[in-house]
Write a protein that holds these residues in place. Structure first.
Motif, PDB file in Angstrom:
ATOM      1  N   ASP A 237       0.831  -1.217   0.000  1.00 39.10           N
ATOM      2  CA  ASP A 237       0.000   0.000   0.000  1.00 39.10           C
ATOM      3  C   ASP A 237       0.862   1.261   0.000  1.00 39.10           C
ATOM      4  O   ASP A 237       0.590   2.205   0.754  1.00 39.10           O
ATOM      5  CB  ASP A 237      -0.908   0.022   1.229  1.00 39.10           C
ATOM      6  N   PHE A 269      -1.198   0.899  -4.914  1.00 40.33           N
ATOM      7  CA  PHE A 269      -2.091   1.973  -4.496  1.00 40.33           C
ATOM      8  C   PHE A 269      -3.169   1.453  -3.535  1.00 40.33           C
ATOM      9  O   PHE A 269      -3.679   0.352  -3.700  1.00 40.33           O
ATOM     10  CB  PHE A 269      -2.778   2.607  -5.709  1.00 40.33           C
ATOM     11  N   ALA A 300      -3.642  -2.372  -7.135  1.00 38.23           N
ATOM     12  CA  ALA A 300      -4.330  -1.578  -6.096  1.00 38.23           C
ATOM     13  C   ALA A 300      -5.297  -2.441  -5.300  1.00 38.23           C
ATOM     14  O   ALA A 300      -5.736  -3.510  -5.743  1.00 38.23           O
ATOM     15  CB  ALA A 300      -5.090  -0.418  -6.738  1.00 38.23           C
ATOM     16  N   LEU A 315      -9.387   5.339  -8.211  1.00 42.33           N
ATOM     17  CA  LEU A 315      -8.080   5.304  -8.853  1.00 42.33           C
ATOM     18  C   LEU A 315      -8.269   5.127 -10.352  1.00 42.33           C
ATOM     19  O   LEU A 315      -8.971   4.209 -10.795  1.00 42.33           O
ATOM     20  CB  LEU A 315      -7.241   4.137  -8.316  1.00 42.33           C
ATOM     21  N   TYR A 332      -6.442  -6.160  -9.204  1.00 46.77           N
ATOM     22  CA  TYR A 332      -7.080  -5.557  -8.034  1.00 46.77           C
ATOM     23  C   TYR A 332      -7.530  -6.649  -7.072  1.00 46.77           C
ATOM     24  O   TYR A 332      -7.859  -7.761  -7.470  1.00 46.77           O
ATOM     25  CB  TYR A 332      -8.288  -4.710  -8.453  1.00 46.77           C
TER      26      TYR A 332
END
Length: 390
Positions: A237, A269, A300, A315, A332
Motif C-alpha cells: 500500500d 495503491f 491496487a 483510482l 485488483y
C-alpha cells in the motif's frame, strides 16, 4: 519482512502478519558510503559542496547573498542559517518562505504546520539523491511517553500547510522489518501530505510499507496534490490516502521480498477517497516497474478506513506502462471483503506493457474515450495549474 495476508474487516492499509525478515534495498541510508556504492543504489548524499561550486547552495544564493528576506539556508555542517530542516521550518514563522537545502542526509522528523502556507523546499544540487530527509519510526514503534506512533505518527515528514512545494528532495523512512521483529505495526511513512495545492517535482519517496500518504487535513476537506517526474518505491500500500492526487510521469517501483514464498508481495495503491469527492488518484503517463517475479504485485486495493466507512476509493491509471511484476489477470483485490474492489471507482485507459494485458475483461474496468476526456490533470486540479513552469 512480514506477509500481508488480508483480514476481513481490515481498516488500516498495509495490515500484516508476522513472518521472517530480510533487509530491504534501502539500507544505503544507514550503511556506509562504500556499502551504498556496492549495492548500486544511489550516490550517497553529500554534506560538502562539489569542488567546482562556489557555494553548497548552488545558484540559490547563500546567507551572505540571500535571494529574498524569506529565503532560509540549511546546511548540515553549519554553512547555512540552520543545520536541520525542522529548525528552518520553525524559524519560518509566516507564509511564503523558501528553504534551500544543501546536500546532506538529514536524520530527523519534520512537521510543517497549517500556519506555514506557501512554503517551498528546494534541493540545492537539483539531484534528489543529494538531499535526503529520513527517519525510521514505524506505526508500532514505542513512543517515549508511552503507546506507539501509529501510521500517521510514523511519518518522517508531515505537511499540513496549503501551498507546499518541494523540488529535488528525497523523503524516506528507512525502518526495516528485519531489524525489529518485535514490532508488528510496520507501517512506516516517508511523508504524509495533507495540505491543498501541494506539489512535488523531481522528488523521491523511499520506504517499504505506506511510503507516501497522500491525504487531507480532515475528512470533509478535499486536498489537491500534484506529483511530477517523481519516483516512489515500496511494497505494501505504498501510495495511499484520501487526497485528490495527480501523478504525472512518475515511476512506481515494487520491491522484491525474499521472505514470502507466494504472491502477492504487495499493492501499489490504496486510495481511501471520500464518497463526496468526485476525484481520487489519477496516474498518467507513468510506469510501474518491479524487482519482484512476474505477477507478484497487485496494482491496487481499496482502503475503507474505520473513520470513514462510507469511503468509495477512486483510482484511474491511464497511458502508463505496467511491467510484468503487475498481475495482469487480477490486478485488483480487496482489503476487506465487506468493501469489494468492484464496488469502488477503479478504472484504466490505454495502458501498455505485459502487466496491462487484458485477459479477463471483468477484472480490468476500462474508461471509454468519452470518460477518459474528463480524466485529466486539468479536471482533477481545477483552477490550480502547478504544471505550468515545471
Amino acid at each position: 519482512m512480514l506477509s500481508r495476508t488480508t483480514t476481513p474487516g481490515t481498516t488500516t492499509p498495509g495490515t500484516t502478519t508476522p513472518g521472517p525478515a530480510v533487509p530491504g534495498r534501502r539500507t544505503f541510508l544507514v550503511a556506509s558510503a562504500g556499502a551504498a556504492l556496492a549495492l548500486g543504489l544511489a550516490t550517497p548524499a553529500r554534506a560538502q559542496a562539489r569542488p567546482q561550486e562556489k557555494s553548497p547552495f548552488g545558484r540559490y544564493g547563500s546567507p551572505s547573498a540571500r535571494l529574498t528576506e524569506r529565503t532560509l539556508y540549511v546546511h548540515p555542517g553549519g554553512l547555512g542559517d540552520h543545520t536541520t530542516v525542522q529548525a528552518a521550518v520553525t524559524a519560518a514563522s509566516g507564509a511564503g518562505y523558501t528553504l534551500v537545502i544543501a546536500p546532506g542526509t538529514y536524520r530527523e522528523t519534520v512537521a510543517v504546520s497549517v500556519a506555514r502556507t506557501e512554503m517551498t523546499w528546494i534541493g540545492a544540487s537539483g539531484d534528489p539523491r543529494d538531499v535526503v530527509v529520513v527517519y525510521d519510526n514505524a506505526g508500532g514503534t514505542p513512543k517515549p511517553g508511552g503507546g506507539t506512533y501509529g501510521t500517521t505518527g510514523s511519518a518522517t515528514t508531515t505537511v499540513q500547510a496549503d501551498g507546499f512545494t518541494a523540488r529535488s528532495i528525497t523523503f524516506a523512512n528507512d525502518f526495516l522489518r528485519a531489524d525489529h521483529p518485535e514490532i508488528t505495526g510496520t507501517q512506516a511513512v516517508a511523508v504524509k501530505v495533507q495540505g491543498d495545492r501541494s506539489a512535488f517535482v523531481g522528488c523521491r519517496f523511499l520506504g517499504h510499507q505506506d511510503t507516501l500518504y497522500a491525504d487531507s487535513i480532515a475528512l470533509g476537506t478535499f486536498a489537491r496534490q500534484y506529483y511530477r517526474d517523481c519516483y516512489v518505491e515500496g511494497d505494501v500500500d505504498f501510495v495511499f490516502g484520501r487526497a485528490t492526487a495527480v501523478f504525472e510521469r512518475c515511476h512506481f517501483r515494487t520491491l522484491n521480498r525474499t521472505d514470502l514464498a507466494t504472491a502477492p508481495y504487495g499493492f501499489v495503491f490504496a486510495p481511501s477517497t471520500a464518497l463526496a469527492n468526485p476525484r481520487g488518484y489519477l496516474v498518467a503517463h507513468g510506469r510501474v516497474s518491479s524487482e519482484a517475479p512476474d505477477a507478484y504485485y497487485k496494482l491496487a486495493r481499496p482502503w475503507v478506513p474505520g473513520s470513514d466507512t462510507t469511503a468509495r476509493p477512486m483510482l484511474t491509471v491511464r497511458d502508463t506502462r505496467l511491467a510484468a511484476g503487475t498481475d495482469a489477470v487480477a490486478p485488483y483485490t480487496n482489503m476487506a471483503d465487506a468493501y469489494p474492489w468492484q464496488s469502488q471507482r477503479f478504472a484504466e485507459y490505454r495502458n501498455t506493457g505485459p502487466g496491462a494485458v487484458i485477459s479477463v475483461p471483468e477484472n480490468r474496468p476500462q474508461l471509454s474515450p468519452r470518460e477518459a476526456a474528463s480524466a485529466t490533470r486539468e479536471a482533477y486540479l481545477g483552477d490550480w495549474t502547478p504544471w505550468k513552469g515545471c
